[in-house]
Design a protein around this motif. Structure first.
Motif: not given
Lengths: 308, 356, 518
Positions: C211-232
């Motif tokens: 769980i993060t809100h840092k782009l670095r974590d996503v782009l550098g270290f994850s395989d896939r990404v899910t983005v949530m906004r306002a409960g969706r």
């Protein structure tokens, strides 16, 4: 002078033992996060019950057990109030104090000042082969010996066993302990009962070993002193031995001084351990040490629905 | 699976609060009465002792009122400290300190004779205030637990008093451990009703003062804020430490004043027993009054009546001196347990979970 | 874009047997406010899956549903292909799910080994201390780090505490790990190694949610990404590789604001440097952030917005400004004069404060409304009532406040804790907006409020600025900052970016400043 010194030193362990037992008991309580101001009452209940039972001819061992039972009953009342009903621990402790002193006054009414056999050191020295001073120190009754072993046992259980680990977790951070699956209320209540047993033995020691009689008011504030000694020993049962010896030494000194007819400020001498404890508290605060040793959740009732 | 759970009660109405407390007190009285019945008293004895003698009889009323004078003050002492969540377990030490300070003024002839009594009064206030104030300071600055410090200060004051009474202040005439009797101008006047002395004006005045302070003065509201939420109080600009120090010092001063009323009103000298058996009654009084200063007066008179009745029970029924303490304990026990229902409720668990 | 996402979704659906976790159409409300409104999430074995979103987007709530801390109101939860429903964290742990919370659940005064024994002994079946120690060392070897088993936890670095939490979860048998903002409290190097650890855990066959809100974590270290906004769920499990900072921050913060507010009247008089902060530095407290050389000035009559993800020093800045936190260096000037140090003196100079934690730092929950309202007026030399504070005076003030600020369902003697969030905040405003307000610090003033209350609060802030007050608005809600502020700055890692005029500022760039600046 040397004789006076020997007489003094050889009485110290028996004077220290009730302090030590009660302090060790309260350490169990407080390490689980429960401050019990009712120790004085628990001690009085046990002291009077054990004397009454012995007077009724039940033998010392059974008398001691009944004393423990009476103290335990009062501790249970305190525990129900403080742990399950979440009454402020200070208030609940004061109720236990007053109830214990009051009821023990009723129980012992009419049986005051009647000598019982109680527990005495074995006749003749077991340690005659040792130097006189050392033999004097070691020639104690079994309940006094028990006090010192009990303190070591309390230290071992708290610091070295799984039960002790959970107990400390409950006292330091009840929500985290709960998250780790420890039943907070159960551990706290258990700690109150276990501490109550030791406080009760302390009370029985006063009447069976120390005085061999019951007198109203004979606990004379030792339960309160034990509350302060918990702080002085930094919630550690081994340090409590040193603290108890300090208070015991001063208490043992007073009758010696009075009987020697020396003109010394007796009350100032008696005041000194209290001042030492106060000074310790202040110095510990100055160096922020007290906060380290005191269980973080001491005095704080815990209910999962009220998480902080 | 439904199971019984305990949860905090959102709010208790005033009516419910009153009923619960009343229920607690009644339960305490019933249990105490039952306890006394088992000790061989009859119902009519109970009524005549507790109602007839303590209030209906001049001697009993005299004793009750005289005893209530220091009880009101120590009750106020605990109540004022509780306003800032400061547990004052040290009223006896503060009372001793006040009594010693007043006695010292008399023995060393401090201040002009015309106003000596007032100097003694101020000395007692200062002595008691100091005795509690240092504990408050230790809590604020050094995080020392006030339960332990105020408790220890009891013993320090007691030992100091005994040392003085067996030493420098021992009565030179008969060598008893009591101080010299105060000069006539150094005592509180009797009011012509038994032993009741002018100290009662000090007690009632103090109660009125505390009532104003807690309910109508700025510092009373600051105290409420500090007790309710120390962090928010500081953020709003309440000097939290100073408020705690002030209230605790005032509490100590009130206990010191109680010492003054005893030595100047009852004993007319310092004796070995002026400060005994006040700790638990002070807590009971403050708690039964829910820390309300005017309620403290009522509760203190009730507890004083209990002592009067206790004395006569001791004399006529050979009940032990512990009777009063036992009844106080039962009363407080019942009220505490009743209060549980003001703060919590039992209900069936639903399958909702709480945040970590 | 839309088409691509759904294609990826369909593919994932076919590979359902590979899934460690599938959450579909999950709903969860706290009171009237929905925290999750049909959220989707799927996790594969062997992957690091980043879950991205602003504060309040529902990331943590969704994962708390997975880990058994909350139960969902509606929706599907499958673990390893089988339907599941966890009533307790312990039930989730039995299914191999472990969550490391932002606030560690460690017992501070106990040692490392003691914490492990406390939490895992039963599940791991240890019978002795030696056994626990062996298990700890074995796992340490696998993970590639070593903690001192006898070290006291509250004396350890935060990064080590985190490692301990991860060990705890693994030793309790977790194969699915949820790490809630693991890098928020770490330095750059520590964050790198923590993320590396997450990756190696995934490569060993486990599944890791970040769980993060840092782009670095996503782009550098994850395989896939899910983005949530306002409960969706906005992006549902897309490969991280194809993502750019711009596409992610757009998905996260959304596009244009929903609601336009009328501009403030033109003829506003700006009074320069009403509140001036010069090179302000504050040391870090435990679990906090240090402030470094913060410089900004707020004019009278403007709203100065400070954007940023929570926990980047905002709380520390506020505390330093109101005077409850000591500075190491720097100055706070009010109208050119040094601010007095104490909170009470600052208040008397006209500083007012709306805290983020209303009930913690603002209101007195146990006290009635009339006391809550009148308390500040009883303080300082300018106190309105010195010797006789009457109930009728307090009730009068409270009644005025209740009607003026439209606090619904309030009587003057009601304890403040019984008010709903929105009404409590209105009470808070009513108390702070009293005579003599010159500087207003509003910290997340609309957090957790419903839309009507949000609008009421925002209108009050604008009115304050219009009347000449210097308003410092600190918020995690970028929409709110962009809507209300005249000028904007961004806080990140205890530093503040230079202020820019809101008309000239590019929303996407602010988003990147929030997420990337160190």
């Amino acid at each position: 002078m040397m004789e006076l010194f020997t007489a003094w030193v050889s009485t110290i362990p028996a004077f220290a033992a009730p302090f030590l037992l009660a302090t060790a008991g309260l350490i169990i309580n407080e390490r689980a996060g429960v401050m019990n101001l009712g120790a004085e009452g628990v001690m009085a209940m046990a002291a009077v019950t054990s004397v009454l039972m012995e007077m009724a001819g039940h033998g010392t061992a059974l008398a001691l057990l009944c004393g423990i039972g009476a103290g335990l009953g009062l501790a249970a009342i305190f525990g129900i109030m403080a742990v399950f009903l979440r009454v402020d621990q200070v208030l609940a402790g004061l109720v236990a104090f007053a109830l214990g002193i009051g009821v023990s006054g009723f129980l012992g009414d009419g049986s005051e000042n009647q000598t019982v056999n109680g527990i005495s050191p074995p006749p003749g020295s077991d340690f005659a082969f040792l130097p006189k001073l050392l033999a004097g120190i070691l020639d104690q009754d079994w309940l006094t010996w028990f006090a010192f072993f009990a303190a070591i046992a309390v230290w071992f259980i708290i610091e070295r066993t799984d039960i002790g680990l959970r107990l400390r977790a409950v006292g330091e951070d009840a929500p985290a302990a709960d998250a780790a699956g420890v039943n907070v209320a159960l551990y706290r209540f258990g700690a109150v009962l276990a501490g109550g047993v030791l406080c009760a033995i302390a009370g029985a020691h006063l009447s069976l070993v120390g005085a061999h009689i019951w007198v109203d008011g004979m606990v004379a504030g030792r339960g309160w002193i034990a509350v302060a000694m918990v702080t002085l020993s930094r919630w550690n049962a081994l340090r409590a031995i040193a603290a108890a010896l300090l208070f015991g030494a001063i208490q043992a000194l007073v009758p010696q001084l009075l009987s020697s007819g020396m003109n010394v400020p007796v009350y100032f001498i008696q005041m000194s351990p209290y001042l030492a404890t106060l000074a310790y508290l202040l110095i510990a605060g100055l160096f922020a040490k007290g906060a380290d040793a005191q269980p973080a959740d001491l005095g704080r009732p815990y209910l999962r629905e009220e998480r902080r | 699976m439904p199971r019984l759970i305990l949860s905090p009660r959102l709010a208790a109405s005033r009516r419910f609060t009153f009923l619960v407390l009343l229920g607690g007190i009644l339960a305490g009285l019933v249990v105490s009465g039952g306890f006394l019945l088992t000790q061989g008293m009859g119902l009519s004895d109970l009524a005549s002792q507790f109602v007839g003698y303590t209030f209906g009889n001049p001697a009993g009323l005299d004793q009750t009122l005289t005893r209530s004078i220091p009880l009101i003050l120590v009750g106020l002492s605990v109540a004022v400290c509780l306003k800032v969540k400061f547990w004052n377990i040290g009223v006896e030490g503060q009372l001793w300190a006040g009594a010693m300070a007043a006695t010292a003024v008399s023995l060393y002839h401090i201040g002009p004779e015309a106003v000596r009594l007032w100097v003694m009064c101020i000395a007692a206030l200062l002595g008691g205030g100091l005795w509690c104030g240092v504990c408050a300071l230790a809590r604020i600055r050094l995080r020392a637990n006030e339960v332990v410090t105020t408790l220890l200060m009891n013993y320090v004051a007691y030992m100091l008093a005994q040392q003085l009474l067996y030493g420098a202040w021992r009565n030179p005439q008969d060598s008893f451990p009591v101080s010299k009797v105060f000069a006539p101008g150094e005592t509180l006047a009797l009011l012509g009703f038994g032993h009741v002395h002018a100290g009662i004006f000090f007690s009632l005045g103090a109660a009125l003062f505390c009532w104003w302070l807690c309910g109508f003065a700025r510092v009373g509201y600051m105290a409420k804020a500090v007790a309710a939420n120390p962090a928010a109080a500081r953020a709003v600009g309440v000097p939290a430490g100073a408020v705690v120090l002030l209230m605790a010092t005032l509490g100590g001063a009130l206990s010191g004043l109680a010492g003054f009323t005893i030595v100047c009103g009852e004993e007319h000298r310092l004796t070995q027993f002026v400060g005994n058996d006040f700790i638990f009654p002070s807590i009971v009084i403050a708690y039964l009054a829910r820390s309300n200063p005017l309620g403290v007066v009522v509760a203190a008179i009730a507890i004083a009546a209990l002592y009067t009745a206790g004395d006569s029970l001791k004399a006529f029924y050979q009940l032990p001196g512990a009777t009063v303490l036992t009844i106080e304990a039962i009363l407080l026990l019942c009220v505490c347990c009743a209060e549980f229902w003001l703060r919590y409720q039992l209900g069936w668990a639903k399958s909702t979970k709480v945040a970590p | 874009m839309e088409y691509e996402l759904s294609r990826i979704q369909r593919e994932r659906f076919d590979e359902i047997s590979k899934l460690a976790v599938r959450l579909a159409e999950v709903e969860k409300s706290f009171g009237p406010r929905p925290a999750l409104a049909g959220a989707n999430f799927s996790l594969e074995w062997g992957e690091v899956h980043a879950l991205l979103g602003e504060n309040g987007a529902g990331k943590s709530t969704l994962m708390n549903v997975l880990a058994g801390f909350y139960t969902a109101d509606a929706g599907i939860l499958e673990v390893d292909g089988e339907a599941a429903r966890f009533e307790t964290p312990s039930a989730a742990a039995d299914a191999g799910i472990g969550m490391v919370h932002q606030h560690f659940q460690l017992v501070g005064p106990l040692s490392v080994l003691e914490n492990l024994r406390l939490a895992c002994a039963r599940r791991a079946g240890w019978r002795s201390k030696a056994e626990a120690l062996r298990a700890m060392e074995t796992l340490g070897k696998e993970l590639g780090f070593r903690l001192d088993p006898s070290a006291r936890v509250d004396e350890m670095a935060v990064s080590d505490q985190q490692k301990l939490e991860i060990m705890k979860v693994l030793l309790a048998g977790a194969r699915i790990l949820v790490l809630d903002e693991p890098t928020a409290v770490l330095t750059e190097q520590e964050a790198q190694s923590a993320l590396g650890l997450a990756r190696s855990l995934a490569r060993s066959g486990r599944a890791v949610v970040l769980i993060t809100h840092k782009l670095r974590d996503v782009l550098g270290f994850s395989d896939r990404v899910t983005v949530m906004r306002a409960g969706r769920t906005i992006i549902d499990g897309a490969a991280s590789e194809g993502m750019t900072a711009a596409s992610l921050s757009d998905a996260m913060v959304g596009s244009a604001p929903v609601l336009e507010m009328p501009p403030l009247a033109d003829g506003r008089q700006f009074k320069p440097d009403m509140l001036k902060v010069q090179a302000l530095s504050v040391p870090a407290s435990a679990h906090g952030v240090a402030l470094t050389e913060i410089d900004f000035a707020v004019q009278g009559g403007e709203i100065f917005g400070v954007a940023g993800i929570g926990g980047n020093g905002q709380a520390e800045l506020v505390e330093a400004l109101i005077g409850v936190r000591a500075l190491t260096s720097g100055a706070v000037l009010f109208d050119g004069v040094d601010m007095p140090p104490s909170p009470e003196a600052r208040r008397e100079r006209g500083l007012r404060y709306i805290p983020a934690d209303r009930m913690g730092m603002g209101l007195f929950g146990e006290l009635p409304l009339n006391v809550n309202i009148s308390l500040p007026r009883l303080l300082g030399g300018g106190a309105e009532k010195k010797w006789l504070v009457t109930k009728s005076w307090m009730n009068g003030l409270a009644r005025d406040a209740i009607s003026q600020f439209e606090v619904a369902g309030a009587q003057v003697d009601l304890p403040a804790r019984l008010l709903s969030g929105g009404n409590a905040q209105k009470l808070m405003l009513a108390r702070e907006f009293t005579g003599g307000m010159e500087i207003l610090i509003a910290h997340s003033p609309t957090r957790g409020l419903d839309i009507r209350a949000v609008q009421a609060v925002q209108a009050r802030l604008r009115a304050a600025a219009a009347s000449g007050c210097a308003v410092l608005l600190i918020s995690e809600d970028l929409d709110e900052i962009m809507q209300l502020s005249d000028r904007v700055a961004v806080m990140s890692h205890g530093r503040m970016s230079p202020a820019e005029n809101v008309a000239a500022v590019d929303r996407a760039r602010i988003g990147r400043l929030m997420l990337e600046m160190h």
